[in-house]
Design a protein around this motif. Sequence first.
Motif, PDB file in Angstrom:
ATOM      1  N   ASN A 157       0.844  -1.190   0.000  1.00 56.19           N
ATOM      2  CA  ASN A 157       0.000   0.000   0.000  1.00 56.19           C
ATOM      3  C   ASN A 157       0.881   1.241   0.000  1.00 56.19           C
ATOM      4  OD1 ASN A 157      -2.444  -1.412   0.121  1.00 56.19           O
ATOM      5  ND2 ASN A 157      -2.358  -1.550   2.350  1.00 56.19           N
ATOM      6  N   ILE A 158       0.565   2.182  -0.890  1.00 53.41           N
ATOM      7  CA  ILE A 158       1.290   3.446  -0.957  1.00 53.41           C
ATOM      8  C   ILE A 158       0.283   4.565  -0.772  1.00 53.41           C
ATOM      9  CG2 ILE A 158       2.727   4.960  -2.368  1.00 53.41           C
ATOM     10  CD1 ILE A 158       3.698   2.475  -3.858  1.00 53.41           C
ATOM     11  N   ASN A 159       0.373   5.288   0.311  1.00 54.36           N
ATOM     12  CA  ASN A 159      -0.537   6.397   0.578  1.00 54.36           C
ATOM     13  C   ASN A 159       0.200   7.704   0.309  1.00 54.36           C
ATOM     14  OD1 ASN A 159      -2.722   4.767   1.480  1.00 54.36           O
ATOM     15  ND2 ASN A 159      -1.666   4.483   3.430  1.00 54.36           N
ATOM     16  N   GLY A 160       0.162   8.127  -0.939  1.00 49.49           N
ATOM     17  CA  GLY A 160       0.855   9.344  -1.330  1.00 49.49           C
ATOM     18  C   GLY A 160       1.306   9.257  -2.770  1.00 49.49           C
ATOM     19  N   ASP A 161       1.888  10.352  -3.250  1.00 51.89           N
ATOM     20  CA  ASP A 161       2.361  10.400  -4.628  1.00 51.89           C
ATOM     21  C   ASP A 161       3.580   9.513  -4.802  1.00 51.89           C
ATOM     22  OD1 ASP A 161       0.371  12.206  -5.159  1.00 51.89           O
ATOM     23  OD2 ASP A 161       1.661  13.959  -4.877  1.00 51.89           O
ATOM     24  N   THR A 162       3.695   8.924  -6.006  1.00 55.32           N
ATOM     25  CA  THR A 162       4.824   8.059  -6.324  1.00 55.32           C
ATOM     26  C   THR A 162       5.412   8.485  -7.659  1.00 55.32           C
ATOM     27  OG1 THR A 162       3.785   6.212  -5.162  1.00 55.32           O
ATOM     28  CG2 THR A 162       5.565   5.687  -6.678  1.00 55.32           C
ATOM     29  N   ASN A 163       6.686   8.787  -7.697  1.00 56.70           N
ATOM     30  CA  ASN A 163       7.381   9.140  -8.939  1.00 56.70           C
ATOM     31  C   ASN A 163       8.218   7.956  -9.398  1.00 56.70           C
ATOM     32  OD1 ASN A 163       6.391  11.794  -8.985  1.00 56.70           O
ATOM     33  ND2 ASN A 163       8.006  12.483  -7.603  1.00 56.70           N
ATOM     34  N   ILE A 164       8.029   7.548 -10.646  1.00 63.44           N
ATOM     35  CA  ILE A 164       8.763   6.420 -11.201  1.00 63.44           C
ATOM     36  C   ILE A 164       9.515   6.896 -12.429  1.00 63.44           C
ATOM     37  CG2 ILE A 164       8.584   4.108 -12.200  1.00 63.44           C
ATOM     38  CD1 ILE A 164       5.991   3.745 -10.625  1.00 63.44           C
ATOM     39  N   ASN A 165      10.827   6.834 -12.399  1.00 63.94           N
ATOM     40  CA  ASN A 165      11.652   7.209 -13.547  1.00 63.94           C
ATOM     41  C   ASN A 165      12.117   5.937 -14.252  1.00 63.94           C
ATOM     42  OD1 ASN A 165      11.537  10.028 -13.045  1.00 63.94           O
ATOM     43  ND2 ASN A 165      13.053   9.773 -11.414  1.00 63.94           N
ATOM     44  N   GLY A 166      11.259   5.403 -15.075  1.00 61.99           N
ATOM     45  CA  GLY A 166      11.565   4.153 -15.758  1.00 61.99           C
ATOM     46  C   GLY A 166      10.290   3.432 -16.139  1.00 61.99           C
ATOM     47  N   ASN A 167      10.425   2.258 -16.729  1.00 60.18           N
ATOM     48  CA  ASN A 167       9.275   1.468 -17.160  1.00 60.18           C
ATOM     49  C   ASN A 167       8.633   0.758 -15.978  1.00 60.18           C
ATOM     50  OD1 ASN A 167       9.731   2.139 -19.868  1.00 60.18           O
ATOM     51  ND2 ASN A 167      11.197   0.470 -20.106  1.00 60.18           N
ATOM     52  N   VAL A 168       7.325   0.488 -16.104  1.00 57.78           N
ATOM     53  CA  VAL A 168       6.587  -0.267 -15.106  1.00 57.78           C
ATOM     54  C   VAL A 168       6.042  -1.520 -15.778  1.00 57.78           C
ATOM     55  CG1 VAL A 168       4.625  -0.283 -13.526  1.00 57.78           C
ATOM     56  CG2 VAL A 168       5.952   1.816 -13.831  1.00 57.78           C
ATOM     57  N   THR A 169       6.397  -2.678 -15.258  1.00 60.14           N
ATOM     58  CA  THR A 169       5.925  -3.948 -15.799  1.00 60.14           C
ATOM     59  C   THR A 169       4.953  -4.579 -14.816  1.00 60.14           C
ATOM     60  OG1 THR A 169       7.994  -4.312 -16.986  1.00 60.14           O
ATOM     61  CG2 THR A 169       6.603  -6.243 -16.624  1.00 60.14           C
ATOM     62  N   ILE A 170       3.758  -4.915 -15.281  1.00 58.87           N
ATOM     63  CA  ILE A 170       2.744  -5.554 -14.446  1.00 58.87           C
ATOM     64  C   ILE A 170       2.551  -6.974 -14.960  1.00 58.87           C
ATOM     65  CG2 ILE A 170       0.354  -5.490 -13.648  1.00 58.87           C
ATOM     66  CD1 ILE A 170       0.416  -2.473 -14.097  1.00 58.87           C
ATOM     67  N   ASN A 171       3.002  -7.956 -14.194  1.00 57.61           N
ATOM     68  CA  ASN A 171       2.929  -9.343 -14.647  1.00 57.61           C
ATOM     69  C   ASN A 171       1.522  -9.914 -14.518  1.00 57.61           C
ATOM     70  OD1 ASN A 171       5.683  -9.521 -15.325  1.00 57.61           O
ATOM     71  ND2 ASN A 171       6.228  -9.828 -13.178  1.00 57.61           N
TER      72      ASN A 171
END
Length: 331
Positions: free
Chosen positions: A103-117
């Motif tokens: 669980n992430i309660n807040g903003d999330t910055n991702i610098n890169g690809n996101v893979t959802i298996n």
Amino acid sequence: MKSNLLVFLTLFTTLTVCISSAQCNNPVIFPASNNAGTGGIVCLDGSIVSSVPYPKICFENIRGDMKMVYKDTDTLFTFTKEGRLGIGTLTPSRLLDVNGSANINGDTNINGNVTINNHFLKFAPANNMDAIIQRITPGNMIVNSGGGTSSLYLNYASVYNAGTGGVNIFDGGTTNFAKLWITKGIGNGIESVGGNLVISPSGGRVIISDLSNPNLKIPTANYKLIVQSGILTEKVKVAVQNSANWSDYVFAEDYNLMSLYDVEKYIKKNQHLPNIPSAKELVKEGLDLGEMQAKQMEKIEELTLYMIEMKKEIDSLKKENSELRKKNNKS
């Protein structure tokens, strides 16, 4: 990376030796480790693993990898010498590897690809709140279905809890949109036929054209589909609303058929047939295919009546001519 590990070990060493004031007076030194595998285990209460109480939370420092373990069940997290942090796994394959839900309660910055298996990307905003995927910098937003024969599905299926509102496409604002959907037999109109693609503009039109083309002429009437440069099709079927929209009224006994002399006068004055729009009107309003076909049929039926009338006159003249010949022959 080594400095980060030293800070990490120092913090947890301090934590383990300050469980009580007595333990703070007797600090526990975390067992050293190297690549040969030496090192050991120290628990939060400063005791050995097998002592009472048991089970307990302990730290392992083996071959330079830091592992936090709830003895004697599963590893809680692993901090490796390569700088990888694993939660719920002994062998993290990335800098952060979580084996389980998070669980992430807040903003999330991702610098890169996101893979959802797994095949679900779920949003859970509060009721009646929109779930939004947005690009916040200028540029294109691309949704790609992948290679091969992969397809892109929108509002896919009820088995995935798809809604019934179709796909709404907005161009700014919240009222200017076109609704696209493929029905499954819900409704009473054309949209009730399963497998049909329905485009339902909200107070607007469907225009297939380059709108910047100055040669595009959009009629003033509220036509729902406008296509520039023509439509290629094997068949066109125009719906006729009722019998009054067709030309069979020409054959009614009370139909006022203009005489050919009156038709001639009308043509000389107006340069087009009666009850047929002029070229000027067609340029302004366009050509209604169904209406024009009915008017053309009206003229064909009127011509048929003229020909029947002329045939009768010809037959009468033939008969009269034949009788005159007979009289002349006798005399």
